[in-house]
Design an enzyme around this catalytic site. Structure first.
Site, PDB file in Angstrom:
ATOM      1  N   ILE A  15       0.849  -1.209   0.000  1.00 29.83           N
ATOM      2  CA  ILE A  15       0.000   0.000   0.000  1.00 29.83           C
ATOM      3  C   ILE A  15       0.878   1.250   0.000  1.00 29.83           C
ATOM      4  O   ILE A  15       0.617   2.208  -0.732  1.00 29.83           O
ATOM      5  CB  ILE A  15      -0.955   0.010   1.221  1.00 29.83           C
ATOM      6  CG1 ILE A  15      -1.965  -1.139   1.111  1.00 29.83           C
ATOM      7  CG2 ILE A  15      -1.686   1.342   1.338  1.00 29.83           C
ATOM      8  CD1 ILE A  15      -2.853  -1.308   2.336  1.00 29.83           C
ATOM      9  N   ARG A  35      12.585  -0.211   7.680  1.00 33.35           N
ATOM     10  CA  ARG A  35      13.189  -0.928   8.807  1.00 33.35           C
ATOM     11  C   ARG A  35      14.581  -1.404   8.419  1.00 33.35           C
ATOM     12  O   ARG A  35      15.455  -1.588   9.245  1.00 33.35           O
ATOM     13  CB  ARG A  35      12.300  -2.134   9.145  1.00 33.35           C
ATOM     14  CG  ARG A  35      12.266  -2.502  10.596  1.00 33.35           C
ATOM     15  CD  ARG A  35      11.250  -3.568  10.845  1.00 33.35           C
ATOM     16  NE  ARG A  35      11.219  -4.533   9.748  1.00 33.35           N
ATOM     17  CZ  ARG A  35      10.303  -5.477   9.645  1.00 33.35           C
ATOM     18  NH1 ARG A  35       9.338  -5.554  10.519  1.00 33.35           N
ATOM     19  NH2 ARG A  35      10.323  -6.329   8.649  1.00 33.35           N
ATOM     20  N   ALA A  85       2.897   1.721   8.189  1.00 29.87           N
ATOM     21  CA  ALA A  85       3.647   0.583   8.745  1.00 29.87           C
ATOM     22  C   ALA A  85       2.868  -0.113   9.851  1.00 29.87           C
ATOM     23  O   ALA A  85       2.315   0.530  10.733  1.00 29.87           O
ATOM     24  CB  ALA A  85       4.989   1.072   9.289  1.00 29.87           C
ATOM     25  N   TYR A 157      -4.106 -10.223  14.328  1.00 27.09           N
ATOM     26  CA  TYR A 157      -3.965  -9.132  13.356  1.00 27.09           C
ATOM     27  C   TYR A 157      -5.103  -8.120  13.527  1.00 27.09           C
ATOM     28  O   TYR A 157      -4.884  -6.921  13.592  1.00 27.09           O
ATOM     29  CB  TYR A 157      -3.947  -9.685  11.925  1.00 27.09           C
ATOM     30  CG  TYR A 157      -3.941  -8.607  10.867  1.00 27.09           C
ATOM     31  CD1 TYR A 157      -2.850  -7.751  10.732  1.00 27.09           C
ATOM     32  CD2 TYR A 157      -5.023  -8.430  10.003  1.00 27.09           C
ATOM     33  CE1 TYR A 157      -2.831  -6.755   9.758  1.00 27.09           C
ATOM     34  CE2 TYR A 157      -5.013  -7.442   9.031  1.00 27.09           C
ATOM     35  CZ  TYR A 157      -3.916  -6.606   8.921  1.00 27.09           C
ATOM     36  OH  TYR A 157      -3.912  -5.618   7.969  1.00 27.09           O
ATOM     37  N   LYS A 161      -4.796  -4.184  14.755  1.00 25.36           N
ATOM     38  CA  LYS A 161      -5.261  -3.025  13.981  1.00 25.36           C
ATOM     39  C   LYS A 161      -6.300  -2.216  14.757  1.00 25.36           C
ATOM     40  O   LYS A 161      -6.296  -0.987  14.729  1.00 25.36           O
ATOM     41  CB  LYS A 161      -5.875  -3.481  12.638  1.00 25.36           C
ATOM     42  CG  LYS A 161      -4.893  -4.103  11.660  1.00 25.36           C
ATOM     43  CD  LYS A 161      -3.695  -3.237  11.324  1.00 25.36           C
ATOM     44  CE  LYS A 161      -3.916  -2.213  10.263  1.00 25.36           C
ATOM     45  NZ  LYS A 161      -2.669  -1.545   9.829  1.00 25.36           N
TER      46      LYS A 161
END
Length: 341
Positions: A15, A35, A85, A157, A161
């Site tokens: 993205i 990173r 990120a 996950y 988020k």
């Protein structure tokens, strides 16, 4: 140096690269965090694949979501921050709590740096996973008013988020900062290199014949180019402050419907694509042994349809169709040699 500087975090992600493409094409200067700084050339080659030839307005800086180092330097001089990120399903630590901590702490590091640097607005890349998970039965279409149910047994996950987005809103309120959040559904669209979204892996697996049986589950999807457009609208439009926006084509497709699109539009390239479905009880059983099935198994028999009315009405956003997004994914994978002959 009159051009506004935008800090984009996680600059090598699928993205993020599409967002950087859009920003550079509209004349912004971009500072992208990585990173691993050795990935600079890889990012440039993905941008070149997307049509960028001049990197004069692009710079890189080393940061990590798990460390305070360099975040202040990264945000200094930026008018806007787009925080993309986040630990994703592909890079997830085995410990779910670790994933949540990384997402929340990383988001707060970015917010604190943005505040200290006097950034005008932060746009957070959240996910539909912060909207629609953990609901036993939700007959209505999901909107931005909905939040994932954190008290349910949900995947790490989605928990990461949701908690990261909640932490960002709380910080923005306390510090009186301008914040907008974008909540994409499954992100499809042109692949520009080896780094692409988790959702795209499904298309690749179908085309490579690695999905002989499909889950009876449906998901919304969206093209990465449209996700990038929505980030820029949220960054620049005054109406977007304090708002979250679901990024979806507004179509909820089952894996079988996606498979049929591939077969119809790609001919012999899709010869290995299966349209056979696996019974739900078999999937749930196999999820006990296969961690890749755990998250999708939690959505079997559940409604996951999302509305794009808010982004369209408030910001004038116009996404491509699901079919166009899926075919763009598949064709770019073939071009990059990611599909077995």
């Amino acid at each position: 140096m009159g051009k506004e500087l935008v800090l984009v975090t996680g600059g090598s992600g699928f993205i993020a690269v599409h967002i950087i493409l859009k920003l550079l094409s509209q004349g912004y200067r971009v500072r992208a965090t990585l990173r691993t700084l050795s990935r600079q050339e890889e990012v440039k080659s993905m941008l070149a694949q997307g049509g960028v030839t001049d990197f004069e307005n692009l710079e890189f800086i080393h940061t990590d979501l798990t460390s305070d180092n360099n975040w202040m330097e990264a945000a200094t001089g930026a008018t806007y921050v787009i925080h993309v990120a986040s630990p994703t399903p592909a890079t997830r630590p085995d410990d779910g709590d670790e994933m949540v901590k990384m997402a929340v702490d990383g988001t707060l590091r970015v917010m604190k740096a943005a505040k200290a640097a006097g950034v005008k607005r932060v746009v957070l890349t959240s996910a539909s996973g912060a909207v629609l998970a953990g609901h036993k039965s939700h007959p209505e279409i999901f909107t931005e008013e909905d939040w994932t149910n954190l008290s349910a047994d949900i995947d790490a996950y989605q928990r990461s988020k949701t908690m990261a987005e909640l932490a960002a809103w709380e910080f923005a309120k306390k510090e009186n900062m301008e914040l907008s959040a974008i909540n994409p559904t499954a992100v499809m669209g042109p692949i520009l290199g080896q780094d692409f979204s988790h959702s795209n892996q499904i298309i690749r697996a179908m085309l490579n014949g690695k999905m002989p049986f499909l889950l009876k589950a449906g998901f919304d999807c969206v093209d990465a180019r449209d996700v990038a457009d929505l980030h820029l609208l949220a960054m620049t439009r005054s109406e977007a402050v304090g708002e979250r926006f679901l990024a979806t084509t507004g179509e909820n497709l089952t894996y079988k419907e996606e498979a049929k699109i591939l077969k119809r539009c790609l001919g012999s390239t899709a010869k290995k694509v299966s349209t056979k479905e696996m019974p739900n009880f078999v999937v749930k059983f196999l999820a006990n042994f296969n961690k890749d099935l755990r998250m999708p198994a939690t959505f079997l028999g559940k409604n996951t349809a999302c509305s794009n009315a808010k982004a369209k009405e408030m910001l004038g956003w116009e996404p491509r169709s699901a079919e166009e997004a899926i075919i763009a994914t598949a064709k770019s994978m073939v071009e990059l040699g990611l599909i077995d002959k």
